[in-house]
Write a protein that holds these residues in place. Structure first.
Motif, PDB file in Angstrom:
ATOM      1  N   PRO A 150       0.690  -1.282  -0.235  1.00 14.42           N
ATOM      2  CA  PRO A 150      -0.047  -0.039  -0.004  1.00 14.42           C
ATOM      3  C   PRO A 150       0.973   1.365   0.056  1.00 14.42           C
ATOM      4  CG  PRO A 150       0.322  -1.095   2.179  1.00 14.42           C
ATOM      5  CD  PRO A 150       0.847  -1.707   1.426  1.00 14.42           C
ATOM      6  N   SER A 151       0.352   2.329  -0.402  1.00 14.03           N
ATOM      7  CA  SER A 151       0.864   3.703  -0.378  1.00 14.03           C
ATOM      8  C   SER A 151      -0.327   4.355   0.670  1.00 14.03           C
ATOM      9  CB  SER A 151       0.704   4.508  -1.594  1.00 14.03           C
ATOM     10  OG  SER A 151      -0.611   4.406  -2.277  1.00 14.03           O
ATOM     11  N   LEU A 152       0.264   5.531   1.323  1.00 12.83           N
ATOM     12  CA  LEU A 152      -0.635   5.981   2.283  1.00 12.83           C
ATOM     13  C   LEU A 152      -1.943   6.309   1.986  1.00 12.83           C
ATOM     14  CD1 LEU A 152      -0.640   6.873   5.086  1.00 12.83           C
ATOM     15  CD2 LEU A 152       0.232   9.122   4.560  1.00 12.83           C
ATOM     16  N   ASN A 153      -2.256   6.874   0.676  1.00 12.31           N
ATOM     17  CA  ASN A 153      -3.532   7.195   0.346  1.00 12.31           C
ATOM     18  C   ASN A 153      -4.695   5.836   0.343  1.00 12.31           C
ATOM     19  OD1 ASN A 153      -2.166   6.240  -2.184  1.00 12.31           O
ATOM     20  ND2 ASN A 153      -3.932   7.196  -3.385  1.00 12.31           N
ATOM     21  N   LYS A 154      -3.916   4.759  -0.164  1.00 10.08           N
ATOM     22  CA  LYS A 154      -4.657   3.415   0.030  1.00 10.08           C
ATOM     23  C   LYS A 154      -4.972   3.003   1.344  1.00 10.08           C
ATOM     24  CE  LYS A 154      -3.438   2.165  -4.935  1.00 10.08           C
ATOM     25  NZ  LYS A 154      -2.604   1.443  -5.789  1.00 10.08           N
ATOM     26  N   VAL A 155      -3.867   3.273   2.113  1.00  4.67           N
ATOM     27  CA  VAL A 155      -4.285   2.949   3.672  1.00  4.67           C
ATOM     28  C   VAL A 155      -5.444   3.787   3.982  1.00  4.67           C
ATOM     29  CG1 VAL A 155      -3.362   3.006   5.919  1.00  4.67           C
ATOM     30  CG2 VAL A 155      -1.654   2.172   4.036  1.00  4.67           C
ATOM     31  N   GLU A 156      -5.501   4.978   3.675  1.00  3.97           N
ATOM     32  CA  GLU A 156      -6.650   5.671   4.289  1.00  3.97           C
ATOM     33  C   GLU A 156      -7.839   5.268   3.510  1.00  3.97           C
ATOM     34  OE1 GLU A 156      -5.342   9.489   3.060  1.00  3.97           O
ATOM     35  OE2 GLU A 156      -3.830   9.850   4.810  1.00  3.97           O
ATOM     36  N   VAL A 157      -7.987   5.000   2.196  1.00  4.23           N
ATOM     37  CA  VAL A 157      -9.320   4.199   1.700  1.00  4.23           C
ATOM     38  C   VAL A 157      -9.461   2.969   2.268  1.00  4.23           C
ATOM     39  CG1 VAL A 157     -10.066   3.244  -0.358  1.00  4.23           C
ATOM     40  CG2 VAL A 157      -9.060   5.524  -0.436  1.00  4.23           C
ATOM     41  N   CYS A 158      -8.477   2.363   2.805  1.00  5.93           N
ATOM     42  CA  CYS A 158      -8.855   0.922   3.292  1.00  5.93           C
ATOM     43  C   CYS A 158      -9.280   1.005   4.743  1.00  5.93           C
ATOM     44  CB  CYS A 158      -7.330   0.212   3.016  1.00  5.93           C
ATOM     45  SG  CYS A 158      -7.071  -0.619   1.454  1.00  5.93           S
ATOM     46  N   THR A 159      -9.120   1.931   5.323  1.00  2.14           N
ATOM     47  CA  THR A 159      -9.585   1.938   6.771  1.00  2.14           C
ATOM     48  C   THR A 159     -11.355   1.638   6.867  1.00  2.14           C
ATOM     49  OG1 THR A 159     -10.165   4.458   6.641  1.00  2.14           O
ATOM     50  CG2 THR A 159      -8.087   3.456   7.714  1.00  2.14           C
ATOM     51  N   ALA A 160     -11.962   2.227   5.851  1.00  2.00           N
ATOM     52  CA  ALA A 160     -13.387   1.988   5.644  1.00  2.00           C
ATOM     53  C   ALA A 160     -13.663   0.528   5.475  1.00  2.00           C
ATOM     54  CB  ALA A 160     -14.122   2.979   4.682  1.00  2.00           C
ATOM     55  N   LEU A 161     -12.905   0.180   4.268  1.00  2.00           N
ATOM     56  CA  LEU A 161     -12.939  -1.501   4.048  1.00  2.00           C
ATOM     57  C   LEU A 161     -12.942  -2.413   5.267  1.00  2.00           C
ATOM     58  CD1 LEU A 161     -11.256  -1.502   0.719  1.00  2.00           C
ATOM     59  CD2 LEU A 161     -13.685  -0.879   1.089  1.00  2.00           C
ATOM     60  N   VAL A 162     -11.741  -2.067   5.953  1.00  2.00           N
ATOM     61  CA  VAL A 162     -11.432  -2.720   7.285  1.00  2.00           C
ATOM     62  C   VAL A 162     -12.674  -2.926   8.121  1.00  2.00           C
ATOM     63  CG1 VAL A 162      -9.944  -3.392   9.228  1.00  2.00           C
ATOM     64  CG2 VAL A 162      -8.993  -2.626   6.975  1.00  2.00           C
ATOM     65  N   GLU A 163     -13.223  -1.955   8.224  1.00  2.00           N
ATOM     66  CA  GLU A 163     -14.111  -1.432   9.158  1.00  2.00           C
ATOM     67  C   GLU A 163     -15.554  -1.831   8.760  1.00  2.00           C
ATOM     68  OE1 GLU A 163     -13.888   2.723  10.058  1.00  2.00           O
ATOM     69  OE2 GLU A 163     -12.179   2.398  11.241  1.00  2.00           O
ATOM     70  N   SER A 164     -15.759  -2.284   7.522  1.00  2.00           N
ATOM     71  CA  SER A 164     -17.048  -2.863   6.726  1.00  2.00           C
ATOM     72  C   SER A 164     -17.376  -4.160   6.866  1.00  2.00           C
ATOM     73  CB  SER A 164     -16.987  -2.214   5.460  1.00  2.00           C
ATOM     74  OG  SER A 164     -16.266  -2.903   4.439  1.00  2.00           O
ATOM     75  N   ILE A 165     -16.228  -5.107   7.054  1.00  2.00           N
ATOM     76  CA  ILE A 165     -16.219  -6.474   6.939  1.00  2.00           C
ATOM     77  C   ILE A 165     -15.497  -7.027   8.149  1.00  2.00           C
ATOM     78  CG2 ILE A 165     -16.899  -6.785   4.485  1.00  2.00           C
ATOM     79  CD1 ILE A 165     -14.028  -7.630   3.915  1.00  2.00           C
ATOM     80  N   SER A 166     -15.857  -8.445   8.214  1.00  2.00           N
ATOM     81  CA  SER A 166     -15.019  -9.220   9.484  1.00  2.00           C
ATOM     82  C   SER A 166     -13.671  -9.430   9.094  1.00  2.00           C
ATOM     83  CB  SER A 166     -15.728 -10.552   9.760  1.00  2.00           C
ATOM     84  OG  SER A 166     -15.655 -11.224   8.653  1.00  2.00           O
TER      85      SER A 166
END
Length: 372
Positions: free
Chosen positions: A86-102
């Motif tokens: 990941p790059s930092l901008n993708k880490v920021e996007v992935c926070t919502a994905l991590v929180e959306s599924i188990s």
């Protein structure tokens, strides 16, 4: 339902029976080995093939783009690895994905990646789940399996309060460069041995490594005995297969589930060729001509035809032996072409026309581009 002849050209046609057969065979192979199958979606990028490849469980996938991750999460899939450092901008996007599924896992291979995750806090005290990307000989991404720095990185992940080590991940992309089944199995033995050696070293130091994930279509289509000690496989191309896999020995020609259809649009006897309405915007241009005697793809049922060259929207076809029989291929004749690389070819099409027992019965629309 519609006939194949009713489709516009060029179009991508996917044989549903072959997709199902390829997926069921891989699921059965993994079951016999005692290995979990985590299919990679990079080739097909569709919810329909995702369901078939997981045995309709909608659980356990690998994706290669943010767009794919969002698409499959919205489609009800869980337990997904985003298999790109990941790059930092993708880490920021992935926070919502991590929180959306188990379960949503990141792939990292250096301390900077780890620091990005530790600096980006998740809601409700949730931890980042990561796979440590190991380079066992491919040489693209990944931390080197035999480097003390890689072991130190694993220790840092293990000690982190905000990051959890879900497992180790190895992409055996160098298997695509092999020229025989023997070469593939030799490479797979080496890769699996290195992965297991690194895992054993971690566990002796008290660093739990619950998942050991390894894969490519050649290695998983031709698994070796030692690969039964791997936790999971993550192949992707096998859902469609292609000419490259056929020449490696991963599949038969009849296993290839996708074809591009084109029409003959011109005869040029004085030049010894005819032309079809399909170029490199519809059919990948990656074929290795030294291996593929039929050129840029293989025209189904026509072993004496060769696709010599392609421009943006046109392809030039000649006879391999003797003269081209123009009467056999009148203008308007439909040709079906096995692509050299299914992943590259599929990415060129916005819709797949689904063939079942000779008729077009559906359309699948793959997720496109990189972010959504």
């Amino acid at each position: 339902m519609a006939e194949l002849s009713c489709l516009p050209t060029p179009s991508l046609v996917v044989d549903l029976n072959k997709v199902t057969q390829n997926c069921e065979r891989m699921l059965q192979k993994c079951q016999e080995l005692g290995v979990k199958l985590r299919p990679h979606t990079k080739t097909h990028k569709t919810l329909q093939a995702g369901e078939i490849s997981t045995g309709n469980r909608k659980h356990g996938l690998v994706v290669s783009t943010i767009a794919e991750a969002k698409y499959f999460i919205n489609g009800g899939f869980t337990d997904i690895i985003f298999a790109q450092p990941p790059s930092l901008n993708k880490v920021e996007v992935c926070t919502a994905l991590v929180e959306s599924i188990s379960k949503f896992h990141m792939l990292i291979d250096n301390v900077q990646h780890l620091q990005m995750l530790e600096d980006t806090k998740l809601a409700n005290g949730k931890q980042w789940s990561v796979f440590l990307d190991l380079d066992c000989g491919y040489g693209r991404t990944g931390a080197k399996w035999d480097s003390i720095k890689t072991f130190d990185l694993a220790r840092l992940i293990h000690q982190s309060e905000s990051v959890d080590l879900a497992g180790l991940y190895v992409h055996e992309g160098n298997s695509y460069n092999q020229t025989s089944t023997g070469d593939v199995t030799k490479l797979s033995d080496m890769t699996a041995t290195r992965l297991l050696e690194f895992s054993d070293k971690l566990e002796k130091e008290g660093i739990d490594c619950p998942v050991k994930s390894m894969g490519s279509t050649p290695s998983c289509s031709l698994p070796t005995e030692i690969m039964s000690r791997i936790t999971e496989f993550h192949p992707g191309n096998y859902v469609f297969y292609d000419l490259q896999q056929y020449y490696i020995g991963s599949c038969t020609l009849d296993d290839i589930a996708c074809t591009v259809i084109a029409r003959v649009i011109g005869h040029y006897p004085d030049r010894g060729h005819m032309v079809m309405d399909c170029g490199w915007t519809a059919l990948d241009n990656q074929s290795q001509m030294s291996k593929c005697v039929t050129g840029h793809g293989c025209i189904v049922g026509e072993p004496n035809l060769r696709i010599d060259s392609m421009t943006q929207e046109l392809g030039k076809i000649s006879a391999i032996n003797g003269k081209l029989d123009y009467e056999k291929y009148p203008i308007g004749t439909i040709l079906r072409i096995y692509p050299w690389h299914a992943c590259a070819t599929a990415s060129l099409h916005e819709v797949y026309h689904i063939l079942l027992d000779g008729a077009i019965v559906d359309q699948w629309r793959p997720v496109k581009w990189w972010s959504a």
